[in-house]
Write an enzyme that holds these catalytic residues in place. Structure first.
Site, PDB file in Angstrom:
ATOM      1  CG  ASN A  62      -0.519  -0.303   2.499  1.00 58.96           C
ATOM      2  OD1 ASN A  62       0.430  -1.049   2.651  1.00 58.96           O
ATOM      3  ND2 ASN A  62      -1.133   0.268   3.521  1.00 58.96           N
ATOM      4  CD  GLN A  63       3.876   2.670  -2.196  1.00 62.57           C
ATOM      5  OE1 GLN A  63       4.389   3.783  -2.002  1.00 62.57           O
ATOM      6  NE2 GLN A  63       4.458   1.542  -1.822  1.00 62.57           N
ATOM      7  CD  GLU A  64      -1.492   4.578   4.591  1.00 62.31           C
ATOM      8  OE1 GLU A  64      -1.032   5.434   5.367  1.00 62.31           O
ATOM      9  OE2 GLU A  64      -2.161   3.599   4.975  1.00 62.31           O
ATOM     10  CG  ASN A  65      -1.087  11.373  -1.488  1.00 57.48           C
ATOM     11  OD1 ASN A  65      -1.624  12.435  -1.202  1.00 57.48           O
ATOM     12  ND2 ASN A  65      -0.104  11.298  -2.351  1.00 57.48           N
ATOM     13  CB  ALA A  66      -0.550  14.211   2.666  1.00 54.84           C
ATOM     14  CB  SER A  67      -4.567  14.059  -0.879  1.00 54.28           C
ATOM     15  OG  SER A  67      -5.876  13.975  -1.383  1.00 54.28           O
ATOM     16  CE1 TYR A  68      -4.435  11.190   5.670  1.00 56.03           C
ATOM     17  CE2 TYR A  68      -6.468  10.473   6.728  1.00 56.03           C
ATOM     18  CZ  TYR A  68      -5.202  11.019   6.814  1.00 56.03           C
ATOM     19  OH  TYR A  68      -4.688  11.370   8.028  1.00 56.03           O
ATOM     20  CD  GLU A  75      -5.281  -5.932  -1.285  1.00 59.01           C
ATOM     21  OE1 GLU A  75      -4.754  -4.791  -1.208  1.00 59.01           O
ATOM     22  OE2 GLU A  75      -5.971  -6.409  -0.375  1.00 59.01           O
ATOM     23  CB  CYS A 115      -8.651  -4.535  -3.703  1.00 57.18           C
ATOM     24  SG  CYS A 115      -7.480  -3.222  -3.319  1.00 57.18           S
TER      25      CYS A 115
HETATM   26  N1  THU Z   1      -5.341  -1.498   2.461  1.00 52.59           N
HETATM   27  C1  THU Z   1      -4.795  -2.304   1.512  1.00 52.59           C
HETATM   28  O1  THU Z   1      -3.650  -2.118   1.092  1.00 52.59           O
HETATM   29  N2  THU Z   1      -5.549  -3.322   1.047  1.00 52.59           N
HETATM   30  C2  THU Z   1      -6.843  -3.571   1.418  1.00 52.59           C
HETATM   31  O2  THU Z   1      -7.504  -4.391   0.812  1.00 52.59           O
HETATM   32  C3  THU Z   1      -7.429  -2.849   2.535  1.00 52.59           C
HETATM   33  C4  THU Z   1      -6.667  -1.662   2.992  1.00 52.59           C
HETATM   34  C5  THU Z   1      -4.551  -0.347   2.926  1.00 52.59           C
HETATM   35  C6  THU Z   1      -5.091   0.964   2.472  1.00 52.59           C
HETATM   36  C7  THU Z   1      -4.540   1.887   3.540  1.00 52.59           C
HETATM   37  O3  THU Z   1      -3.239   2.286   3.157  1.00 52.59           O
HETATM   38  C8  THU Z   1      -4.454   1.030   4.768  1.00 52.59           C
HETATM   39  O4  THU Z   1      -4.541  -0.319   4.322  1.00 52.59           O
HETATM   40  C9  THU Z   1      -5.560   1.278   5.776  1.00 52.59           C
HETATM   41  O5  THU Z   1      -6.803   1.228   5.191  1.00 52.59           O
END
Ligand code: THU
EC number: 3.5.4.5
Length: 163
Positions: A62-68, A75, A115
């Site tokens: 997972n690649q998060e961002n300050a703009s959620y 996946e 996903c």
């Molecule tokens: N996340 C995933 O990478 N896969 C999922 O199927 C559910 C959630 C991530 C998204 C976010 O970065 C973090 O988990 C919390 O929701």
């Protein structure tokens, strides 16, 4: 009026050692990938490993961002990378592993709805089921036999025209 039950077969393995060697290896790839996730906002790291029918494995996290909402789940990072790198090659299985900085994830974390929708299009295109392996940081492994099982009544391209 008619009522129908829709169910699916879930295989629960108490430990990863009960999986086949190939599946164990795929899950390990997801676990390693998980550690490289960029998840400073949720502290919830997810790794995914996609096994292709040509034997290649493609990973994502997972690649998060300050703009959620701009971030992306593990996946989709993995499956889109597989589609970009090996276009047209069918997917055999996807392993998903999750961990949290705040608590021990001891149950499998299932893929989110977005996903599932993204993954099922690959399954529909290739016309063969994709195995899904799920595990937290510790605890049991869940094995699902197809995306269609975990996303019943899915939307697909077939609705976009009447042909
Ligand atoms: N996340 C995933 O990478 N896969 C999922 O199927 C559910 C959630 C991530 C998204 C976010 O970065 C973090 O988990 C919390 O929701």
């Amino acid at each position: 009026m008619k009522k129908q039950q829709i169910g699916f077969e879930l295989t629960v393995f108490e430990t990863p050692q009960e999986l086949s060697q190939i599946e164990q290896k795929l899950l390990s790839r997801a676990e390693v990938a998980r550690e490289d996730a960029y998840a400073p906002y949720s502290s919830f790291k997810v790794g995914a490993a996609v096994l292709l029918k040509n034997g290649e494995t493609v990973i994502g996290n997972n690649q998060e961002n300050a703009s959620y909402p701009s971030g992306l789940c593990a996946e989709r990072v993995a499956v889109f990378q597989a589609g970009a790198k090996y276009p047209g090659v069918a997917i055999q299985a996807v392993a998903i592993s999750a961990t949290s900085k705040d608590y021990v994830v001891d149950m499998p974390a299932a893929p989110c709805g977005n996903c599932r929708q993204s993954l099922i299009e690959y399954e529909q295109r290739q016309k063969s089921p994709i195995t899904i392996l799920l595990r937290g940081e510790v605890g049991p492994v869940y094995k699902c036999n197809a995306l269609a099982d975990i996303l019943p009544l899915a939307f697909s391209s077939s609705f976009l025209s009447d042909s």
